[in-house]
Design an enzyme around this catalytic site. Sequence first.
Site, mmCIF file in Angstrom:
data_model
loop_
_atom_site.group_PDB
_atom_site.id
_atom_site.type_symbol
_atom_site.label_atom_id
_atom_site.label_comp_id
_atom_site.label_asym_id
_atom_site.label_seq_id
_atom_site.Cartn_x
_atom_site.Cartn_y
_atom_site.Cartn_z
ATOM 1 N N ASP A 188 0.856 -1.182 0.000
ATOM 2 C CA ASP A 188 0.000 0.000 0.000
ATOM 3 C C ASP A 188 0.900 1.243 0.000
ATOM 4 O O ASP A 188 2.098 1.148 0.305
ATOM 5 C CB ASP A 188 -0.895 -0.050 1.239
ATOM 6 C CG ASP A 188 -1.767 1.175 1.391
ATOM 7 O OD1 ASP A 188 -2.288 1.667 0.372
ATOM 8 O OD2 ASP A 188 -1.930 1.648 2.530
ATOM 9 N N PHE A 189 0.343 2.398 -0.301
ATOM 10 C CA PHE A 189 1.153 3.626 -0.321
ATOM 11 C C PHE A 189 0.946 4.466 0.931
ATOM 12 O O PHE A 189 1.799 4.522 1.802
ATOM 13 C CB PHE A 189 0.856 4.452 -1.579
ATOM 14 C CG PHE A 189 1.704 5.683 -1.681
ATOM 15 C CD1 PHE A 189 3.025 5.592 -2.084
ATOM 16 C CD2 PHE A 189 1.199 6.936 -1.351
ATOM 17 C CE1 PHE A 189 3.836 6.723 -2.159
ATOM 18 C CE2 PHE A 189 1.987 8.077 -1.421
ATOM 19 C CZ PHE A 189 3.311 7.966 -1.831
ATOM 20 N N ASP A 190 -0.226 5.116 1.043
ATOM 21 C CA ASP A 190 -0.471 6.010 2.190
ATOM 22 C C ASP A 190 -0.557 5.217 3.487
ATOM 23 O O ASP A 190 -1.339 4.272 3.609
ATOM 24 C CB ASP A 190 -1.770 6.785 1.964
ATOM 25 C CG ASP A 190 -1.687 7.740 0.800
ATOM 26 O OD1 ASP A 190 -1.196 8.862 0.980
ATOM 27 O OD2 ASP A 190 -2.100 7.347 -0.313
ATOM 28 N N ASP B 64 -2.137 -0.615 5.744
ATOM 29 C CA ASP B 64 -2.551 -0.071 7.037
ATOM 30 C C ASP B 64 -4.047 0.179 7.158
ATOM 31 O O ASP B 64 -4.546 0.417 8.259
ATOM 32 C CB ASP B 64 -1.848 1.265 7.284
ATOM 33 C CG ASP B 64 -2.440 2.391 6.433
ATOM 34 O OD1 ASP B 64 -2.455 2.247 5.183
ATOM 35 O OD2 ASP B 64 -2.918 3.383 7.005
#
Length: 304
Positions: A56-58, A239
């Site tokens: 995932d990124f953010d 997250d």
Amino acid sequence: MSNATDSDDGTDEPDAETAPEAAPDADHEIPVPLRDNLHAIVEELVNHEGLLVALDFDGTLATIERRPDEAAIPDRTREAVAALADHPNVAVAVVSGRELADVRERVGLPDVSYAGNHGLEIQADEYEVHPTARDAEEDIARLCDLLRDELADVDGVIVENKGVTATVHHRLVDDESVPVVENAVEALVATRDDVRLTTGKDVLELRPAVEWDKGEAVRELYDELVPDGERWLPVYVGDDTTDEAAFSLLGEPGLGVKVGDDPGTEAPYRVADPESVRAVLTWLSDYGVGFLDADRRNVPVGTA
């Protein structure tokens, strides 16, 4: 990470010249949760020929910022991702709710694959868009215009048109005004059969009414990136609640890693924050890949 305990499997002492190293030198940074579960992780690596790492990124590669356009991947994290992707029999993909072009620009690495809009857009060998999602672009744009008009008096709300999906951000909205935003979005979506509503951390997301999520994106990436007939270990790190679909998909054959302390996750392992994610990626690149499909006789006792 959590769960799993170390155990001695009774194998012979390895040859120091051929055995992969289980742990780095004292100066190498490695998260305590990773050390606590080293046996289980090495066991999985030994049992597979390659490694697919989806990130995932953010909140995973980058810290979550108050405004989505402020999020940035730290240089050391970008270097860790690039180093891992450079190994043979390793593929790395970034799977994000952001528009694919946006997350690709922020990561800035041409040698990794990308899935944007929760996998409705995928770029591995070539760029693909889910056909139902492509058909919904005009409707999504109209809904964004309606929401911007209706929520114009709510300070802090951000309506983001991401092409095939849209996100309404309310992180900057006063607590008493958040229900106004939620009610407006819910009421609008309730009038449409072609759009569904999902939620994440301080966001409401409008997506085409198609059964597709980050779990399906990981499945598609595995099919595209893993050579036919080979058994690779899928790892997913995320997250948010939207990452749970990927954790559920992995199950026993893969390793799910939850970032943060939000309860109720399907992931069997946890790390604290994006800095811990960087340390895990560095360990995998510097040491972990050496265990892939390794001869068990050369694996240090107590690690697998």
